[in-house]
Design an enzyme around this catalytic site. Structure first.
Site, PDB file in Angstrom:
ATOM      1  N   ASP A 103       0.881  -1.163   0.000  1.00  0.00           N
ATOM      2  CA  ASP A 103       0.000   0.000   0.000  1.00  0.00           C
ATOM      3  C   ASP A 103       0.911   1.203   0.000  1.00  0.00           C
ATOM      4  O   ASP A 103       2.045   1.138   0.494  1.00  0.00           O
ATOM      5  CB  ASP A 103      -0.881   0.046   1.251  1.00  0.00           C
ATOM      6  CG  ASP A 103      -0.118   0.596   2.437  1.00  0.00           C
ATOM      7  OD1 ASP A 103       0.646  -0.164   3.035  1.00  0.00           O
ATOM      8  OD2 ASP A 103      -0.259   1.795   2.746  1.00  0.00           O
ATOM      9  N   CYS A 153      -5.880   8.962 -20.001  1.00  0.00           N
ATOM     10  CA  CYS A 153      -4.985   8.873 -21.160  1.00  0.00           C
ATOM     11  C   CYS A 153      -5.741   8.683 -22.468  1.00  0.00           C
ATOM     12  O   CYS A 153      -5.255   9.061 -23.528  1.00  0.00           O
ATOM     13  CB  CYS A 153      -3.982   7.742 -20.961  1.00  0.00           C
ATOM     14  SG  CYS A 153      -2.766   8.147 -19.680  1.00  0.00           S
ATOM     15  N   CYS A 180      -1.051   3.748 -21.923  1.00  0.00           N
ATOM     16  CA  CYS A 180      -1.963   3.519 -20.795  1.00  0.00           C
ATOM     17  C   CYS A 180      -3.403   3.422 -21.282  1.00  0.00           C
ATOM     18  O   CYS A 180      -3.811   4.146 -22.192  1.00  0.00           O
ATOM     19  CB  CYS A 180      -1.831   4.662 -19.785  1.00  0.00           C
ATOM     20  SG  CYS A 180      -2.916   4.487 -18.351  1.00  0.00           S
ATOM     21  N   HIS A 209      -5.370   8.196 -13.395  1.00  0.00           N
ATOM     22  CA  HIS A 209      -4.212   7.693 -14.142  1.00  0.00           C
ATOM     23  C   HIS A 209      -3.190   7.004 -13.242  1.00  0.00           C
ATOM     24  O   HIS A 209      -2.753   5.887 -13.527  1.00  0.00           O
ATOM     25  CB  HIS A 209      -3.500   8.794 -14.933  1.00  0.00           C
ATOM     26  CG  HIS A 209      -2.193   8.301 -15.460  1.00  0.00           C
ATOM     27  ND1 HIS A 209      -2.114   7.478 -16.553  1.00  0.00           N
ATOM     28  CD2 HIS A 209      -0.927   8.392 -14.967  1.00  0.00           C
ATOM     29  CE1 HIS A 209      -0.848   7.100 -16.730  1.00  0.00           C
ATOM     30  NE2 HIS A 209      -0.108   7.646 -15.782  1.00  0.00           N
TER      31      HIS A 209
END
Length: 371
Positions: free
Chosen positions: A263, A306, A301, A332
């Site tokens: 994380d 994107c 991406c 993103h």
RNA sequence: GGGGUCGUAGUUAAGUUGGUUAUAACGCCGGCCUGUCACGCCGGAGGCCGAGGGUUCGAGUCCCUUCGACCCCG
């Protein structure tokens, strides 16, 4: 909680599945951070759409506001925040480190002075478990003492021993066995202390094991050295969680050492501060060089940002202070991280993680990464 | 026509009785961010102090002239 290993790469990385009361998590997994019951800037539906299978919440923050009792009364954290999947809650141990000036430690626990209104609150291993049980987390973390870097050997030793005593108290005080409880290894940047901490935590016995206290300012080599020294000591049939880490490079390295869970606030916080991760160079979107750049942020991406917006527009949104900048940037960055994990899992499944990792770093060095 | 106020960085302003390299905020340029006190933090560039003349050892500060903006009275 069940953990099933599906495939293992000769070099030690593995892919598997964690089953929780709120669904499955394919590992290795990256867990977006939602400290206050929200992944900043996104709706849970968006977070899920990006491929996140499990998210983080925070004991200290949710206890302080709105309060774990209220959340329990309103049906638990999953229902409260409308996140149907698994949730892991951090215990507040990190706040012992990050709120250093606002707390006092004792063997019994930690007294925090609220960063919100200055009021004093006591958190013990027992109350940390109680709060997390009230929140309804699928995975609870033991209250640990996370020390800063640099820290002397004596301090690291004292903290790891206290962390072990606290871990035993956490385990003893848990009431609900359907919620998993993870122990945390400390020991600063001293590999032998890491080993000692691992022995102590393992002897208590938990559903999973975490490496804490890394990436708190130490040089990267020290982080990797301690990771390498500790990860192999953790039982292979339990999930291994590298707390608070890290950069995309760190994730690739962590997986190579057999880590299953990560994380980090990096993708979400950086997004809000205008630092965007791509398969090529990192993009500081506020830079003037993007003012007239009509190309997508990352042509490789597949994320909403994107596919639909130019760098010039993202820069405009950022410098204009538009909320949408944070939304699109977070979409993103999180997708970038989560897709990296997808590719990692695929590579392990196909027994080619070693090549994946080598290529990953080769491309970073060359700065020509495409896919 | 007469009187008054004010002209300082791209912008808005602060500059004590004249006294070292003229401040700040925002903007601009760049860097940073690792279990979230975080739409944050750090750094940098940028001024013939409207112009001209004078007083003084020394003027953004005082005096004169001039240009410009705004206000008041005729």
């Amino acid at each position: 909680m069940e953990f099933r290993r599906i495939a293992e790469d000769p070099c030690g990385s593995r892919t598997g599945r964690i089953e929780t009361p709120h669904g499955e998590v394919e590992t290795p997994a990256f867990m977006p951070v939602g400290t206050q019951g929200a992944v900043k800037a996104l709706t849970p539906e968006q977070v899920q759409g990006l491929g996140a299978q499990i998210i983080l919440g925070n004991t200290y923050h949710l206890y302080l506001r709105p309060g774990h009792r209220l959340i329990r009364e309103l049906g638990g954290l999953h229902r409260f925040m409308n996140w149907p999947g698994p949730i892991l809650t951090d215990s507040g141990g990190f706040q012992i480190y990050s709120l250093g000036a606002l707390r006092t430690l004792s063997e019994e626990g930690v007294t925090f002075q609220s960063h919100i209104d200055g009021s004093r609150h006591f958190l013990s291993p027992e109350s940390a478990v109680e709060i997390q049980e009230a929140l309804g987390s699928d995975i609870l973390m033991c209250l640990d003492e996370c020390i800063p870097y640099p820290a002397g050997r004596a301090e690291a030793e004292r903290a790891l021993e206290r962390t072990a005593r606290w871990a035993a108290r956490c385990k003893k005080s848990r009431r609900n066995p359907s919620q998993a409880l993870f122990g945390i290894i400390q020991g600063g940047v001293y590999p032998d202390l890491r080993r000692r901490s691992a022995e102590a935590i393992l002897s208590i016995g938990f559903d999973g094991y975490a490496l804490g206290g890394l990436s708190v300012g130490e040089p990267k080599e020290l982080m990797l050295e301690n990771l390498a020294a500790t990860a192999p000591l953790l039982p292979a049939d339990r999930p291994r969680y590298l707390m608070g880490v890290g950069t995309p490079e760190d994730l690739v390295e962590g997986v190579a050492h057999g880590i299953d869970l990560f994380d980090c606030v990096m993708p979400t916080r950086s997004a809000r501060n205008g630092l965007l991760f791509t398969n090529g160079e990192k993009v500081v979107i506020k830079n003037a060089r993007y003012r007239e750049d009509g190309s997508p942020l990352d042509s490789t991406c597949d994320c909403y940002t994107c596919r639909n917006y130019s760098r010039a527009y993202l820069r405009h949104l950022y410098v204009s202070g538009e909320i949408l900048a944070m939304v699109l940037n977070t979409i993103h960055n999180l997708r970038h991280y989560l897709r990296l994990m997808e590719r990692i899992r695929e590579a392990i499944r196909e027994g080619r993680y070693r090549e994946f990792r080598e290529r990953f770093f080769r491309e970073r060095q060359a700065g020509t990464a495409d896919e």
